[in-house]
Design an enzyme around this catalytic site. Structure first.
Site, PDB file in Angstrom:
ATOM      1  N   LYS A  75     -72.428 -21.172 -24.281  1.00 46.33           N
ATOM      2  CA  LYS A  75     -71.279 -20.345 -24.673  1.00 46.33           C
ATOM      3  C   LYS A  75     -70.318 -21.176 -25.516  1.00 46.33           C
ATOM      4  CE  LYS A  75     -67.640 -17.430 -22.620  1.00 46.33           C
ATOM      5  NZ  LYS A  75     -67.022 -16.986 -21.350  1.00 46.33           N
ATOM      6  N   SER A 150     -66.874 -12.052 -20.829  1.00 49.98           N
ATOM      7  CA  SER A 150     -66.823 -12.604 -22.173  1.00 49.98           C
ATOM      8  C   SER A 150     -68.075 -13.389 -22.562  1.00 49.98           C
ATOM      9  CB  SER A 150     -65.609 -13.535 -22.308  1.00 49.98           C
ATOM     10  OG  SER A 150     -65.680 -14.591 -21.366  1.00 49.98           O
ATOM     11  N   SER A 174     -66.637 -13.139 -16.106  1.00 47.99           N
ATOM     12  CA  SER A 174     -67.322 -13.264 -17.391  1.00 47.99           C
ATOM     13  C   SER A 174     -68.739 -13.806 -17.357  1.00 47.99           C
ATOM     14  CB  SER A 174     -66.500 -14.131 -18.339  1.00 47.99           C
ATOM     15  OG  SER A 174     -65.491 -13.348 -18.907  1.00 47.99           O
TER      16      SER A 174
END
Ligand code: GLN
Length: 481
Positions: A75, A150, A174
């Site tokens: 990420k 996210s 997330s």
């Protein structure tokens, strides 16, 4: 196509495939499907192939490191040396860290091959990746829908077989929520279990790092590698890391499962409720004991989180003023440079949170908002402490309903925040949780069960999730791409 880590490692070990061939096959897959999915913000083929070649040399020399030659996605909120790291924000466009975050470094030390950086809502603020400053990632099961957020890029990358493993971060859901929307296993570690050195901060009292995989074993394996105390992160916990994989097969006989009434509410999708209840019944059939429990302060989690997280974000994001990091918009006066840099660099949601947070922290309001929220947070944590006196784990839906359509909630922040109702409480309490796929709805969208465990008890949630997974077939399905 190779589907999971176990297969990857077997093939590498038996020399059926070299790390270079394997890496190339994932790069080809990215090339083939990521034009549609947009899971990656940056793919790093040369670096990946060089790392794969190095892995091949180590394999030839008999090295058996736990991720040797295994491709992974990261990420884009985790710092990666010499690889751009943007947090999904224009304000960090062009920023290249000079070091690896500890979790990233531990994967590299274990032999992993980084494929690239995955899309995220800007500074991890969001539940859909629609808040990314660059573009929205699409759900591999239905490209008109969001992958969740996210960490939507990481979840989508694993779901679409663009990486066997990925790292994400979970501040309020997330990792678990995109795991649920994309039908992959996703583990949120307990607060402090994984070092956050090199993780770009969103809300410091909540941020945790987590893992994605196609199976419980894969995600548990990766967690075991990245977990542990780190001198460079004073919030990391100095406790031994159990081998999460070693205990996966211990079964759930006699395990006490709490089912909180507050997580089965009006307005949730009936198919989600039915799938999760069926999954709990499956665990019972495997020998677990089911207990109805109550977590009475659950209803305050949303408002508590949306005070604490923005407050901390407003402080953490003060550093982006164009002086030290990323983009800078020069103006004649320094003050104007700050204003233009931040005004142009941040997206709407980030600005909203900075304003909410600054207000909640301001003189005269601090006690009424941030201070009050901290007190309620303690009550939420006490709910879990009380529950874990009688049960070993808690099973709930991960989200009230499956993935929503792109654009459906982007103009309604409150609707978007409501996506997090079932994941926020565990974040506020600092405990661990896992999403495990438990069915599909009529639109062929994945449904996920959340298993919440006590602080630092990742081993028990992984074990329960594994027992469930092995008794079912959901993890064997892949999206049609
Ligand atoms: N969706 C939540 C938020 O917008 C959680 C995000 C996260 O866990 N990073 O804050």
């Amino acid at each position: 196509m190779i589907e999971n880590l176990l297969e990857v490692r077997q093939k590498l070990k038996s020399k059926d495939i070299s790390a270079r061939e394997l890496t190339q096959s994932y790069l080809d897959r990215i090339e083939q499907v990521d034009g549609d999915i947009k899971a990656f913000l940056k793919v790093t083929p040369e670096k990946a192939l060089a790392a794969a070649d190095a892995a091949d040399k180590r394999i030839a020399a008999g090295d058996d490191a736990p991720l040797l030659g295994v491709p992974v996605a990261v990420k884009d909120v985790l710092s990666t040396k010499d690889i751009p790291t943007t947090c999904g924000s224009k304000i960090l466009d062009g920023f290249i860290p000079q070091y690896n975050g500890t979790a990233v470094q531990k994967m590299i030390d274990a032999g992993a091959v980084i494929l690239g950086k995955t899309n995220t809502d800007e500074f991890a603020m969001g539940s859909s990746t629609e808040n990314s400053g660059f573009y929205t990632t699409r759900n591999p099961w239905d490209t008109t829908r969001v992958p969740g957020g996210s960490s939507g890029g990481s979840a989508a990358a694993v779901a679409a077989n663009m990486a066997p493993l990925a790292l994400g971060t979970d501040t309020g859901g997330s990792v678990r929520q995109p795991g649920s929307y994309c039908g992959v296993v996703a583990i949120k570690s307990s607060y402090g279990r994984v070092s956050r050195y090199g993780l770009i901060a969103f809300a410091s009292s909540l941020d945790t790092i987590g893992t994605f995989g196609k199976t419980v074993e894969d995600a548990a394996h990766l967690l075991h590698i990245i977990a542990g105390y780190d001198l460079k992160d004073s919030t990391s916990i100095n406790e031994p890391v159990p081998d999460y994989v070693a205990t996966l097969r211990d079964g759930v006989k006699g395990l006490k499962i709490g089912v909180p009434e507050e997580y089965f509410v009006d307005g949730m999708q009936p198919q989600t409720e039915a799938a999760v209840r069926a999954a709990i019944a499956q665990l019972e059939a495997l020998g677990a004991e089911i207990h109805e429990i109550s977590l009475p302060h659950t209803k305050y989690a949303l408002s508590t989180y949306y005070l604490i997280a923005p407050a901390e974000a407003s402080a953490n994001l003060a550093r982006y003023d164009g002086v030290r990091y990323g983009n800078r918009k020069n103006e004649h006066e320094l003050w104007d440079t700050y204003k233009t840099t931040r005004g142009d660099g941040f997206g709407d949601e980030v600005k909203r949170r900075i304003m909410l947070g600054t207000y909640a922290l301001s003189a005269g309001y601090y006690d009424a908002y941030y201070g009050k929220a901290q007190k309620v947070r303690t009550l939420i944590k006490l709910d879990f402490d009380n529950a874990f006196e009688t049960v070993d784990i808690i099973c709930t839906p991960t989200t009230p309903s499956p993935a929503f359509k792109i654009g459906e909630k982007s103009n309604d922040p409150l609707q978007m925040y409501l996506e997090d109702v079932f994941t926020l409480p565990a974040s506020l309490a600092g405990v661990c949780g896992i999403n495990v796929p438990c069915g599909f709805d009529d639109n062929h969208l994945p449904i996920g069960m959340q298993i919440i465990g006590p602080y630092l008890q990742e081993a028990v949630i992984c074990r329960a999730a594994f027992a469930y997974e092995q008794a079912t077939e959901w993890h064997k399905r892949s999206p049609n791409l």
